[in-house]
Design an enzyme around this catalytic site. Structure first.
Site, PDB file in Angstrom:
ATOM      1  N   ASP A   1       0.860  -1.183   0.000  1.00  0.00           N
ATOM      2  CA  ASP A   1       0.000   0.000   0.000  1.00  0.00           C
ATOM      3  C   ASP A   1       0.895   1.231   0.000  1.00  0.00           C
ATOM      4  O   ASP A   1       1.750   1.378   0.883  1.00  0.00           O
ATOM      5  CB  ASP A   1      -0.893  -0.019   1.252  1.00  0.00           C
ATOM      6  CG  ASP A   1      -1.946   1.079   1.254  1.00  0.00           C
ATOM      7  OD1 ASP A   1      -1.775   2.095   0.539  1.00  0.00           O
ATOM      8  OD2 ASP A   1      -2.930   0.934   2.000  1.00  0.00           O
TER       9      ASP A   1
ATOM     10  N   ILE B   1      -8.712   8.637 -19.884  1.00  0.00           N
ATOM     11  CA  ILE B   1      -8.736   7.272 -20.394  1.00  0.00           C
ATOM     12  C   ILE B   1      -9.994   6.615 -19.828  1.00  0.00           C
ATOM     13  O   ILE B   1     -10.289   6.759 -18.638  1.00  0.00           O
ATOM     14  CB  ILE B   1      -7.514   6.451 -19.944  1.00  0.00           C
ATOM     15  CG1 ILE B   1      -6.207   7.200 -20.191  1.00  0.00           C
ATOM     16  CG2 ILE B   1      -7.489   5.096 -20.633  1.00  0.00           C
ATOM     17  CD1 ILE B   1      -5.002   6.502 -19.578  1.00  0.00           C
TER      18      ILE B   1
ATOM     19  N   LYS C   1       1.236  15.048  -8.968  1.00  0.00           N
ATOM     20  CA  LYS C   1       1.754  14.636 -10.272  1.00  0.00           C
ATOM     21  C   LYS C   1       2.785  15.633 -10.806  1.00  0.00           C
ATOM     22  O   LYS C   1       3.760  15.237 -11.467  1.00  0.00           O
ATOM     23  CB  LYS C   1       0.606  14.471 -11.266  1.00  0.00           C
ATOM     24  CG  LYS C   1      -0.298  13.282 -10.962  1.00  0.00           C
ATOM     25  CD  LYS C   1       0.446  11.957 -11.015  1.00  0.00           C
ATOM     26  CE  LYS C   1      -0.491  10.765 -10.968  1.00  0.00           C
ATOM     27  NZ  LYS C   1       0.227   9.477 -11.037  1.00  0.00           N
TER      28      LYS C   1
ATOM     29  N   TYR D   1      -4.176  16.007  -6.367  1.00  0.00           N
ATOM     30  CA  TYR D   1      -3.615  15.023  -7.294  1.00  0.00           C
ATOM     31  C   TYR D   1      -2.710  15.710  -8.308  1.00  0.00           C
ATOM     32  O   TYR D   1      -1.606  15.239  -8.601  1.00  0.00           O
ATOM     33  CB  TYR D   1      -4.781  14.316  -7.977  1.00  0.00           C
ATOM     34  CG  TYR D   1      -4.441  13.377  -9.106  1.00  0.00           C
ATOM     35  CD1 TYR D   1      -4.050  12.067  -8.849  1.00  0.00           C
ATOM     36  CD2 TYR D   1      -4.584  13.777 -10.433  1.00  0.00           C
ATOM     37  CE1 TYR D   1      -3.785  11.178  -9.891  1.00  0.00           C
ATOM     38  CE2 TYR D   1      -4.327  12.898 -11.479  1.00  0.00           C
ATOM     39  CZ  TYR D   1      -3.921  11.606 -11.200  1.00  0.00           C
ATOM     40  OH  TYR D   1      -3.661  10.739 -12.237  1.00  0.00           O
TER      41      TYR D   1
END
Length: 268
Positions: free
Chosen positions: A70, A194, A165, A161
């Site tokens: 994890d 996607i 990134k 996020y």
């Protein structure tokens, strides 16, 4: 001096020959994009080591070895690194694909969500990659590919996020610059949207959402997982032997410009 790869004709890069004899570690191997990457690398001859957060996610017959950990749990990361190096050896290629987000706008952020998304998408990724990257550099060769996001290039939501990134992009460049003399390359693929399970929660709210996406993309569609996997394979391969520190969008033209501005403003 680091030796350069020898090119022995086109056949070396076709079919199974391309990654024959190479060990490839793929994180997030059970997800939509991870599955496409695992399948493609295995079809081209790689021995693929799959990593994910559950054994249920690692059922692919293309996996030669499986490791569960994890990214939010330092102890399981450390154990997995030791197990990979002990049982599978130093990888030739490392593909850092695992990632996750749900806080889609600034209004959705809380301190807990910020911490979770930064820890999962940046701190955990670096914690796992760092020992393997250094081992690869110590062996004198290797290729690292990070799966980032168009969110790291321009703002399309998911702010925590996106920040994580963007950090991954910077980390890849640090590897490329500082460890290039050790024969190690590091590059980044930034996919656009996607159609994977990551979109299920959005589709549950709006079944028409994928159709709405089309007008944002110059190609008139979103990319599929196999297209992103092809870019990953290229950057991982000796075909890209002179490419390092690159951030490559695979996004059907999304980050090239704003198509709705052309259509709605200039074309009005």
């Amino acid at each position: 001096m680091v030796s350069r790869p020898k090119f022995e004709g086109r056949a070396k890069f076709e079919g199974r020959a391309e990654f024959e004899g190479k060990t490839v570690v793929v994180t997030g191997a059970g997800g939509g994009l991870g599955t496409a990457i695992v399948t493609l690398m295995a079809q081209r001859g790689a021995r693929v080591i799959g990593c994910d957060q559950s054994s249920e996610a690692l059922k692919s017959p293309h996996l030669a070895s499986r490791h569960v950990f994890d990214l939010l749990d330092r102890a399981t990361i450390d154990a997995a690194i030791g197990a990979i190096l002990d049982s599978d050896g130093v990888p030739d290629i490392l593909i850092n694909n695992a990632g996750w987000t749900r806080a889609e706008t600034l209004s959705a952020l809380t301190s807990d969500k910020i911490e979770q998304e930064l820890n999962l998408n940046l701190t955990g990724v670096m914690t796992f990659a760092d020992p393997l990257v250094k081992a690869m550099a110590g062996s004198g060769s290797g290729s690292v590919v990070f799966i980032s996001s168009v969110n790291a290039i321009a703002h399309f939501g998911n702010p925590a996020y996106a920040a994580a990134k963007a950090g991954i992009n910077a980390y890849a460049k640090a590897i490329a610059v500082e460890l290039g003399r050790s024969g190690l390359r590091a590059n980044v693929v930034c996919p656009g949207s996607i159609r994977t399970a990551a979109w299920d929660h959005r589709l549950a709210k709006d079944p028409e959402i994928l159709g709405k996406l089309q007008r944002l993309y110059p190609l008139g569609r979103i990319v599929n997982a196999s297209e992103v996997a092809e870019a990953v394979a290229f950057l991982a391969s000796d075909r890209a032997s002179g490419v390092t520190g690159v951030v490559m969008p695979v996004d059907a033209g999304l980050t090239a410009g704003c198509l709705p501005f052309i259509d709605d403003i200039l074309g009005a």
